[in-house]
Design a protein around this motif. Structure first.
Motif, PDB file in Angstrom:
ATOM      1  N   LYS A 130      55.523  87.936   6.106  1.00 47.64           N
ATOM      2  CA  LYS A 130      56.270  87.350   4.821  1.00 47.64           C
ATOM      3  C   LYS A 130      55.600  87.850   3.618  1.00 47.64           C
ATOM      4  O   LYS A 130      55.546  87.521   2.693  1.00 47.64           O
ATOM      5  N   TYR A 165      58.655  91.080   9.077  1.00 39.74           N
ATOM      6  CA  TYR A 165      58.649  90.236   8.006  1.00 39.74           C
ATOM      7  C   TYR A 165      58.297  88.934   7.998  1.00 39.74           C
ATOM      8  O   TYR A 165      57.522  88.063   7.473  1.00 39.74           O
ATOM      9  N   ASN A 166      59.087  88.345   9.185  1.00 38.78           N
ATOM     10  CA  ASN A 166      58.737  86.834   9.470  1.00 38.78           C
ATOM     11  C   ASN A 166      57.227  86.852  10.012  1.00 38.78           C
ATOM     12  O   ASN A 166      56.993  85.757  10.227  1.00 38.78           O
ATOM     13  N   GLN A 189      67.965  82.638   6.122  1.00 41.04           N
ATOM     14  CA  GLN A 189      67.288  81.974   7.173  1.00 41.04           C
ATOM     15  C   GLN A 189      67.099  80.610   7.091  1.00 41.04           C
ATOM     16  O   GLN A 189      66.692  79.806   7.964  1.00 41.04           O
ATOM     17  N   LYS A 240      60.477  85.036  16.870  1.00 45.03           N
ATOM     18  CA  LYS A 240      60.700  85.248  15.136  1.00 45.03           C
ATOM     19  C   LYS A 240      62.178  85.859  15.128  1.00 45.03           C
ATOM     20  O   LYS A 240      62.346  86.004  13.922  1.00 45.03           O
ATOM     21  N   ARG A 263      66.120  91.596   0.721  1.00 44.21           N
ATOM     22  CA  ARG A 263      64.987  90.757   1.655  1.00 44.21           C
ATOM     23  C   ARG A 263      64.470  89.601   1.036  1.00 44.21           C
ATOM     24  O   ARG A 263      64.366  88.291   1.410  1.00 44.21           O
ATOM     25  N   THR A 278      63.344  92.194   9.825  1.00 45.12           N
ATOM     26  CA  THR A 278      63.289  90.786   9.847  1.00 45.12           C
ATOM     27  C   THR A 278      62.386  90.209  10.680  1.00 45.12           C
ATOM     28  O   THR A 278      61.513  89.359  10.489  1.00 45.12           O
ATOM     29  N   ASN A 312      65.979  85.777   2.902  1.00 40.24           N
ATOM     30  CA  ASN A 312      65.125  84.646   2.937  1.00 40.24           C
ATOM     31  C   ASN A 312      65.956  83.275   2.686  1.00 40.24           C
ATOM     32  O   ASN A 312      65.781  82.193   3.662  1.00 40.24           O
ATOM     33  N   SER A 324      69.951  81.309  11.994  1.00 42.27           N
ATOM     34  CA  SER A 324      68.699  81.648  12.671  1.00 42.27           C
ATOM     35  C   SER A 324      68.327  83.422  12.166  1.00 42.27           C
ATOM     36  O   SER A 324      69.179  83.744  11.293  1.00 42.27           O
ATOM     37  N   PRO A 325      66.972  83.655  12.209  1.00 43.15           N
ATOM     38  CA  PRO A 325      66.777  84.957  11.733  1.00 43.15           C
ATOM     39  C   PRO A 325      67.645  86.079  12.258  1.00 43.15           C
ATOM     40  O   PRO A 325      67.866  86.893  11.491  1.00 43.15           O
TER      41      PRO A 325
END
Length: 266
Positions: free
Chosen positions: A213, A209-210, A152, A262, A144, A206, A149, A156-157
């Motif tokens: 962060k 996390y977005n 991304q 997100k 991750r 994801t 990261n 896209s995420p």
């Protein structure tokens, strides 16, 4: 040199080397078991093998991020303040999945009898920290903190999550063959459910996390996924079937409603 080339080559090297290290340590574990080495040495090898992706990341770190110190990179992953709302939601979601699975899974409720004795609590804590060291602590910095990261930046995420989910799932492939205990059709079912679950969990990771962060978010999700799954004592395929269906459902809901955009841009 283009940005794509500077990112792609180290990432490919990381993924390949992570798998090689994992296979090598699994081979050493197998040899050690055949030679009947002390169990503590086998346990150490198992823990190190679980950290193979992080070992690979550390080896390639200077090529991936030239001029950046590893200590600074790690510190940055945990710099954002952990949001209580994010933490609460991920814990509630996973406890609900665990609870509903136990409720509907035949016979599972009869096996969830952790007594509040000293030995019961001690074993409970041992299982918790065992999964923490052998799972999220050894995997999340690389999969991750690095891979997700970087992907991304190019995708896209949602697409990045799919790619990471597949790569991360395939990294577990040796365990399908060596520890699942299944062959034939049952092995195919196990692999299918495993991949559906791990990709679903990656999408959930994801998204949250977005929102925050902070690398603690995927670490906590990963830890709860492994730990709570280990507490359900029933036929493995049945446990996987119900659990992965629920994780898949949560992932689909997040994709469809896409709160705060997100996962992908509308």
């Amino acid at each position: 040199m283009t940005i794509e080339k500077t990112l792609k080559r180290p990432m490919v090297s990381f993924v390949v080397f992570s798998n090689i290290i994992f296979w090598v340590f699994l081979a050493l574990i197998g040899v050690g078991m055949m030679l009947d080495i002390p169990k503590i040495l086998t346990d150490i090898l198992i823990v190190i093998s679980a950290w193979s992706s992080t070992i690979s990341f550390v080896i390639f770190f200077n090529k991936i991020y030239p001029g950046l110190k590893l200590k600074e990179f790690v510190k940055k992953q945990f710099a954002p303040k952990l949001r209580f709302s994010v933490l609460s939601i991920i814990i509630i979601i996973q406890i609900l999945i665990f609870s509903v699975t136990i409720f509907i899974l035949p016979g599972a409720r009869d096996t969830q009898n952790f007594t509040l004795s000293f030995s019961g609590i001690a074993m409970f804590l041992f299982i918790f920290f065992h999964h923490l060291v052998q799972g999220p602590l050894g995997e999340e910095l690389s999969w991750r903190g690095y891979v997700l990261n970087e992907l991304q930046k190019m995708h896209s995420p949602f697409i990045a999550a799919l790619i990471v989910g597949v790569l991360w799932g395939l990294w577990h492939a040796p365990l399908w063959l060596l520890t699942s205990g299944y062959i034939g059709v049952n092995l195919i079912k196990y692999i299918t459910l495993f991949m559906v679950g791990i990709i679903s969990v990656t999408i959930i990771m994801t998204f949250f996390y977005n929102l925050n962060k902070n690398l603690l978010v995927p670490i906590i999700i990963h830890q709860l996924f492994n730990f709570l799954l280990s507490l359900i004592k029933a036929e493995t395929l049945d446990v996987l079937l119900y659990t992965m269906i629920f994780y898949f459902a949560v992932a689909v809901i997040l994709i469809v409603i896409n709160p705060k955009q997100k996962l992908y841009k509308k």
